[in-house]
Design a protein around this motif. Structure first.
Motif, PDB file in Angstrom:
ATOM      1  N   ALA A  82       0.827  -1.209   0.000  1.00  0.00           N
ATOM      2  CA  ALA A  82       0.000   0.000   0.000  1.00  0.00           C
ATOM      3  C   ALA A  82       0.862   1.260   0.000  1.00  0.00           C
ATOM      4  O   ALA A  82       0.562   2.235  -0.698  1.00  0.00           O
ATOM      5  N   LYS A  83       1.949   1.246   0.771  1.00  0.00           N
ATOM      6  CA  LYS A  83       2.852   2.403   0.795  1.00  0.00           C
ATOM      7  C   LYS A  83       3.567   2.566  -0.540  1.00  0.00           C
ATOM      8  O   LYS A  83       3.708   3.677  -1.054  1.00  0.00           O
ATOM      9  N   ARG A  84       4.014   1.447  -1.086  1.00  0.00           N
ATOM     10  CA  ARG A  84       4.776   1.510  -2.341  1.00  0.00           C
ATOM     11  C   ARG A  84       3.923   2.025  -3.489  1.00  0.00           C
ATOM     12  O   ARG A  84       4.378   2.823  -4.326  1.00  0.00           O
ATOM     13  N   TYR A  85       2.668   1.586  -3.566  1.00  0.00           N
ATOM     14  CA  TYR A  85       1.822   1.948  -4.696  1.00  0.00           C
ATOM     15  C   TYR A  85       0.775   3.004  -4.337  1.00  0.00           C
ATOM     16  O   TYR A  85      -0.115   3.289  -5.144  1.00  0.00           O
ATOM     17  N   ASN A  86       0.886   3.562  -3.128  1.00  0.00           N
ATOM     18  CA  ASN A  86      -0.004   4.634  -2.694  1.00  0.00           C
ATOM     19  C   ASN A  86      -1.472   4.246  -2.869  1.00  0.00           C
ATOM     20  O   ASN A  86      -2.260   4.941  -3.520  1.00  0.00           O
ATOM     21  N   CYS A  87      -1.832   3.107  -2.286  1.00  0.00           N
ATOM     22  CA  CYS A  87      -3.199   2.607  -2.403  1.00  0.00           C
ATOM     23  C   CYS A  87      -3.681   2.124  -1.036  1.00  0.00           C
ATOM     24  O   CYS A  87      -2.938   2.157  -0.049  1.00  0.00           O
ATOM     25  N   GLU A  88      -4.920   1.681  -0.973  1.00  0.00           N
ATOM     26  CA  GLU A  88      -5.475   1.185   0.280  1.00  0.00           C
ATOM     27  C   GLU A  88      -4.847  -0.161   0.654  1.00  0.00           C
ATOM     28  O   GLU A  88      -4.400  -0.915  -0.208  1.00  0.00           O
ATOM     29  N   VAL A  89      -4.837  -0.440   1.955  1.00  0.00           N
ATOM     30  CA  VAL A  89      -4.421  -1.763   2.422  1.00  0.00           C
ATOM     31  C   VAL A  89      -5.543  -2.742   2.086  1.00  0.00           C
ATOM     32  O   VAL A  89      -6.687  -2.543   2.480  1.00  0.00           O
ATOM     33  N   LYS A  90      -5.209  -3.786   1.363  1.00  0.00           N
ATOM     34  CA  LYS A  90      -6.221  -4.720   0.872  1.00  0.00           C
ATOM     35  C   LYS A  90      -6.060  -6.087   1.529  1.00  0.00           C
ATOM     36  O   LYS A  90      -5.253  -6.264   2.430  1.00  0.00           O
ATOM     37  N   SER A  91      -6.830  -7.050   1.068  1.00  0.00           N
ATOM     38  CA  SER A  91      -6.827  -8.391   1.669  1.00  0.00           C
ATOM     39  C   SER A  91      -5.775  -9.279   1.002  1.00  0.00           C
ATOM     40  O   SER A  91      -5.809  -9.489  -0.213  1.00  0.00           O
ATOM     41  N   TRP A  92      -4.874  -9.803   1.825  1.00  0.00           N
ATOM     42  CA  TRP A  92      -3.799 -10.666   1.341  1.00  0.00           C
ATOM     43  C   TRP A  92      -3.817 -11.984   2.096  1.00  0.00           C
ATOM     44  O   TRP A  92      -4.344 -12.076   3.200  1.00  0.00           O
ATOM     45  N   ILE A  93      -3.186 -12.992   1.495  1.00  0.00           N
ATOM     46  CA  ILE A  93      -3.115 -14.309   2.127  1.00  0.00           C
ATOM     47  C   ILE A  93      -1.717 -14.894   1.973  1.00  0.00           C
ATOM     48  O   ILE A  93      -1.081 -14.762   0.926  1.00  0.00           O
ATOM     49  N   ASP A  94      -1.248 -15.522   3.040  1.00  0.00           N
ATOM     50  CA  ASP A  94       0.017 -16.246   3.014  1.00  0.00           C
ATOM     51  C   ASP A  94      -0.254 -17.681   3.449  1.00  0.00           C
ATOM     52  O   ASP A  94      -1.237 -17.948   4.157  1.00  0.00           O
ATOM     53  N   PHE A  95       0.589 -18.605   3.034  1.00  0.00           N
ATOM     54  CA  PHE A  95       0.428 -19.997   3.453  1.00  0.00           C
ATOM     55  C   PHE A  95       1.791 -20.646   3.627  1.00  0.00           C
ATOM     56  O   PHE A  95       2.774 -20.248   3.004  1.00  0.00           O
ATOM     57  N   ALA A  96       1.834 -21.614   4.521  1.00  0.00           N
ATOM     58  CA  ALA A  96       3.073 -22.324   4.819  1.00  0.00           C
ATOM     59  C   ALA A  96       2.783 -23.814   4.876  1.00  0.00           C
ATOM     60  O   ALA A  96       1.666 -24.232   5.195  1.00  0.00           O
ATOM     61  N   ILE A  97       3.802 -24.610   4.595  1.00  0.00           N
ATOM     62  CA  ILE A  97       3.638 -26.060   4.504  1.00  0.00           C
ATOM     63  C   ILE A  97       4.611 -26.748   5.448  1.00  0.00           C
ATOM     64  O   ILE A  97       5.797 -26.413   5.491  1.00  0.00           O
ATOM     65  N   SER A  98       4.102 -27.710   6.198  1.00  0.00           N
ATOM     66  CA  SER A  98       4.948 -28.498   7.094  1.00  0.00           C
ATOM     67  C   SER A  98       5.588 -29.639   6.315  1.00  0.00           C
ATOM     68  O   SER A  98       4.896 -30.411   5.651  1.00  0.00           O
TER      69      SER A  98
END
Length: 245
Positions: A82-98
């Protein structure tokens, strides 16, 4: 009946357990549903999420903590983007695998597993007061709602790449995808060698609807910062089912 088991439903903190192949699609559905609402009829709602893939006997408190860390990582990337592209903070997802053993530190696992010694550190979204530290082998977290100026940050890119590699007319044999996955974990040089060999046989890593530089398609990596947009999908081949969201 929903294909999940709610564990925590408390204000803005929601945790559920589900079959692994459905997890990413279910969270995508949830985040997109949230984005339909606004605060005071003005401010669009957003949320970030983290998924931890593990076997059923994995200690729940470790799995919960690692999913929380993945969620925090998604929030960090959302704010930096959001800071880099001067836009709103939006919905993001991260995932990890065991993969093996147990840990309570997602960062330690990623530092050890997803960086290649011959490649430089990955720093994204550089601004005067912030940046986001990534990894050579990870493109995630992904933007779920709205769009980005850089399309490869969108979950839709992940989905299109998955479709291209596994279901399109130009799909890759599973044996070749597994060979490429193993190469990514060893060396960028080996990755480029395999990609060029496959190209000579008429097989490209990606020719979908998103445009990537030819140098990335041939080498598997961006130059600056040095990371790949491909390994996420190859790593998730057995853990994702597109529910047509």
């Amino acid at each position: 009946m929903l294909p999940l088991r709610p564990i925590i439903v408390n204000g803005d903190d929601i945790t559920f357990v589900c079959q692994a192949r459905l997890a990413l699609s279910l969270v995508e559905i949830f985040l997109k549903e949230i984005s339909k609402y606004t605060l005071n009829d003005k401010y669009p709602l957003s949320a970030c999420a983290g998924i931890f893939y593990c076997r059923s006997h994995y200690p729940f408190h470790f799995a919960y903590e690692l999913s929380e860390q993945a969620c925090r990582n998604a929030k960090n990337k959302a704010k930096s983007h959001a800071k880099r592209y001067n836009c709103e903070v939006k919905s993001w997802i991260d995932f990890a695998i065991s993969y093996q053993g147990m840990t309570n530190s997602l960062k330690e696992v990623r530092d050890r597993t997803y960086n290649l010694p011959e490649l430089s550190e990955v720093v994204m979204f550089k601004t005067e007061d912030s940046n986001y530290k990534g990894y050579n082998l990870l493109n995630r977290p992904y933007l779920v709602t709205n769009t980005s100026e850089n399309k490869i940050y969108e979950l839709n890119f992940f989905k299109d790449l998955m479709y291209y590699l596994t279901k399109s007319e130009k799909k890759w044999p599973n044996s070749k995808l597994k060979e490429l996955r193993n190469a990514f974990l060893v060396s960028s040089v080996l990755v480029e060698k395999l990609l060029r060999e496959n190209k000579a046989r008429g097989r490209k890593i990606y020719e979908g609807k998103y445009k990537l530089p030819e140098s990335v398609v041939l080498s598997g990596f961006y130059d600056d910062p040095m990371y790949t947009p491909f390994f996420d999908v190859i790593e998730m081949l057995d853990l994702y089912e597109d529910m047509g969201v």
